[in-house]
Design a protein around this motif. Structure first.
Motif, short mmCIF file in Angstrom:
data_model
loop_
_atom_site.label_atom_id
_atom_site.label_comp_id
_atom_site.label_asym_id
_atom_site.label_seq_id
_atom_site.Cartn_x
_atom_site.Cartn_y
_atom_site.Cartn_z
N LYS A 138 0.80 -1.20 0.08
CA LYS A 138 0.10 0.13 0.05
C LYS A 138 0.95 1.23 0.08
CE LYS A 138 -3.91 2.26 0.50
NZ LYS A 138 -3.20 3.72 0.72
N ASP A 139 1.92 1.08 0.82
CA ASP A 139 2.73 2.42 0.92
C ASP A 139 3.46 2.59 -0.57
OD1 ASP A 139 2.28 2.95 3.51
OD2 ASP A 139 3.59 1.45 4.27
N LEU A 140 3.90 1.40 -1.10
CA LEU A 140 4.55 1.23 -2.29
C LEU A 140 3.67 2.17 -3.50
CD1 LEU A 140 6.82 0.46 -4.31
CD2 LEU A 140 5.87 -1.69 -4.07
N ALA A 141 2.50 1.45 -3.52
CA ALA A 141 1.65 2.07 -4.37
C ALA A 141 1.27 3.57 -4.44
CB ALA A 141 0.09 1.29 -4.37
N ASP A 142 1.26 4.16 -3.11
CA ASP A 142 1.10 5.45 -2.71
C ASP A 142 2.29 6.39 -3.24
OD1 ASP A 142 -1.73 4.94 -1.80
OD2 ASP A 142 -0.93 4.93 0.39
N LYS A 143 3.22 5.74 -2.96
CA LYS A 143 4.56 6.59 -3.40
C LYS A 143 4.55 6.59 -4.89
CE LYS A 143 7.08 7.71 -1.00
NZ LYS A 143 7.39 9.18 -0.27
N LEU A 144 4.47 5.73 -5.52
CA LEU A 144 4.61 5.65 -6.99
C LEU A 144 3.46 6.42 -7.69
CD1 LEU A 144 5.32 2.04 -7.78
CD2 LEU A 144 6.83 3.82 -7.80
N ALA A 145 2.22 6.81 -7.17
CA ALA A 145 1.22 7.55 -7.62
C ALA A 145 1.36 8.58 -7.33
CB ALA A 145 0.03 7.06 -6.88
N GLN A 146 2.39 9.28 -6.30
CA GLN A 146 2.91 10.58 -6.20
C GLN A 146 3.86 11.16 -7.19
OE1 GLN A 146 4.36 10.51 -2.12
NE2 GLN A 146 2.36 9.77 -1.35
N LEU A 147 4.35 10.31 -7.74
CA LEU A 147 5.55 10.62 -8.78
C LEU A 147 5.23 10.44 -10.33
CD1 LEU A 147 8.29 8.09 -7.07
CD2 LEU A 147 7.99 10.80 -6.72
N SER A 148 5.84 11.47 -10.74
CA SER A 148 5.48 11.88 -12.39
C SER A 148 6.67 11.49 -13.02
CB SER A 148 4.98 13.10 -12.53
OG SER A 148 4.83 13.40 -13.60
N GLN A 149 6.30 10.47 -13.97
CA GLN A 149 7.66 10.33 -14.87
C GLN A 149 8.06 11.51 -15.81
OE1 GLN A 149 7.96 6.38 -16.75
NE2 GLN A 149 5.94 5.74 -15.93
N GLU A 150 7.23 12.39 -16.08
CA GLU A 150 7.59 13.51 -16.86
C GLU A 150 8.63 14.41 -16.10
OE1 GLU A 150 4.02 15.87 -17.50
OE2 GLU A 150 2.95 14.34 -18.71
N ASP A 151 8.78 14.10 -14.59
CA ASP A 151 9.98 14.87 -14.03
C ASP A 151 11.14 14.25 -14.05
OD1 ASP A 151 7.87 17.04 -13.51
OD2 ASP A 151 6.96 16.26 -11.68
N MET A 152 11.00 13.12 -14.65
CA MET A 152 12.37 12.19 -14.34
C MET A 152 13.35 12.27 -15.61
SD MET A 152 10.50 9.07 -12.67
CE MET A 152 9.25 9.15 -11.30
N THR A 153 14.65 12.19 -15.33
CA THR A 153 15.41 11.71 -16.37
C THR A 153 15.12 10.34 -17.04
OG1 THR A 153 17.10 10.90 -14.88
CG2 THR A 153 17.18 13.10 -15.26
N PRO A 154 15.87 10.05 -18.15
CA PRO A 154 15.63 8.63 -18.49
C PRO A 154 16.02 7.41 -17.51
CG PRO A 154 16.53 10.03 -20.35
CD PRO A 154 16.55 10.58 -18.94
N GLU A 155 17.33 7.81 -16.85
CA GLU A 155 17.67 7.02 -16.02
C GLU A 155 16.66 6.79 -14.78
OE1 GLU A 155 21.79 6.04 -13.09
OE2 GLU A 155 21.34 8.13 -13.99
N LEU A 156 15.99 7.84 -14.24
CA LEU A 156 15.24 7.69 -13.09
C LEU A 156 13.82 6.84 -13.49
CD1 LEU A 156 15.59 11.12 -11.42
CD2 LEU A 156 16.25 8.84 -10.47
N GLN A 157 13.54 7.08 -14.89
CA GLN A 157 12.50 6.48 -15.67
C GLN A 157 12.39 5.06 -15.44
OE1 GLN A 157 11.51 8.38 -19.27
NE2 GLN A 157 10.44 10.02 -18.50
N ARG A 158 13.80 4.54 -15.88
CA ARG A 158 13.99 3.29 -15.82
C ARG A 158 14.06 2.39 -14.37
NH1 ARG A 158 17.81 4.72 -19.99
NH2 ARG A 158 19.44 4.95 -18.33
N TYR A 159 14.43 3.50 -13.50
CA TYR A 159 14.47 2.82 -11.97
C TYR A 159 12.75 2.76 -11.50
CZ TYR A 159 15.87 3.16 -6.97
OH TYR A 159 15.96 2.50 -5.74
N TYR A 160 12.04 3.73 -12.04
CA TYR A 160 10.57 3.86 -11.72
C TYR A 160 10.01 2.66 -12.17
CZ TYR A 160 5.71 5.34 -11.75
OH TYR A 160 4.46 5.59 -11.55
N LEU A 161 10.36 2.21 -13.38
CA LEU A 161 9.68 1.15 -14.10
C LEU A 161 10.02 -0.03 -13.22
CD1 LEU A 161 9.89 2.13 -17.70
CD2 LEU A 161 7.60 1.96 -16.50
N TYR A 162 11.30 -0.13 -12.89
CA TYR A 162 11.93 -1.30 -12.10
C TYR A 162 11.02 -1.48 -11.02
CZ TYR A 162 14.61 -4.05 -8.89
OH TYR A 162 15.25 -4.97 -8.14
#
Length: 206
Positions: A138-162
């Motif tokens: 639940k905490d994990l899902a909430d945390k991911l929902a708070q983040l926007s991939q538009e604000d991320m570098t390609p490296e951070l986007q890959r980390y987000y997807l992982y």
């Protein structure tokens, strides 16, 4: 960061392999009726592996203690603090998630005060990864929902997807409803596909 991520995954996998080997040794010994001497030799080999892990653990604790002492220096720059807290996060991630969460939060706090947006997002993803390993879905899902991939570098986007894939795996492993399981498996497939596409040379800038 990706190199550390792979190293972290390798350590988790190695621990699982060691436990699997132990179960396999016991199973094969019982099923094949191996002699007691052979069985004891196999156990001795496992004991040696456990001893090596103890040595590794002691060395890691020594390295962590040394790093913590270094971070007490009031003259340290914010970038050095962020780097140090990040190293402590990765050191603790595979075996002490409470501490990993603590140092990811400390890293986020320093990065926010310093106004380093990229490191704030990285720390948020560190927290999310800790939640995934701790099973705090639940905490994990909430945390991911708070983040926007538009604000991320390609490296951070890959980390987000992982990290997102870890959530899919966690939820799918807990699902008994076949329809939900199919949906989660499809979501996981989509995440992996997107991640692989981002890691191809054409999209990674290589």
């Amino acid at each position: 960061m990706e190199g550390i991520l792979l190293q972290s995954n390798f350590q988790i996998m190695r621990r699982k392999i060691l436990l699997t080997k132990l179960m396999l040794v016991l199973f094969v010994s019982v099923c094949t009726g191996q002699s007691q001497d052979n069985f004891h030799k196999l156990l001795e080999k496992l004991d040696r592996e456990i001893d090596l892990r103890s040595v590794f653990h002691a060395r890691r604790e020594g390295r962590i203690a040394e790093l913590k002492d270094t971070l007490k220096d009031p003259a340290l720059s914010e970038s050095k603090l962020i780097e140090g807290y990040g190293r402590l996060f990765w050191d603790y991630l595979t075996y002490q998630t409470d501490s990993a969460i603590h140092y990811a939060a400390a890293k986020r706090e320093v990065a926010a005060k310093a106004g380093i947006h990229e490191k704030v997002i990285e720390a948020e993803l560190n927290l999310a990864q800790s939640y995934a390993i701790a099973g705090l879905n639940k905490d994990l899902a909430d945390k991911l929902a708070q983040l926007s991939q538009e604000d991320m570098t390609p490296e951070l986007q890959r980390y987000y997807l992982y990290v997102h894939s870890l959530l899919c795996e966690n939820v799918n492993s807990l699902t008994t409803n076949p329809h939900l399981s199919t949906r989660h498996a499809r979501d996981l497939h989509d995440v992996y596909t997107c991640l692989l596409e981002m890691m191809t040379p054409a999209n990674s800038g290589v």
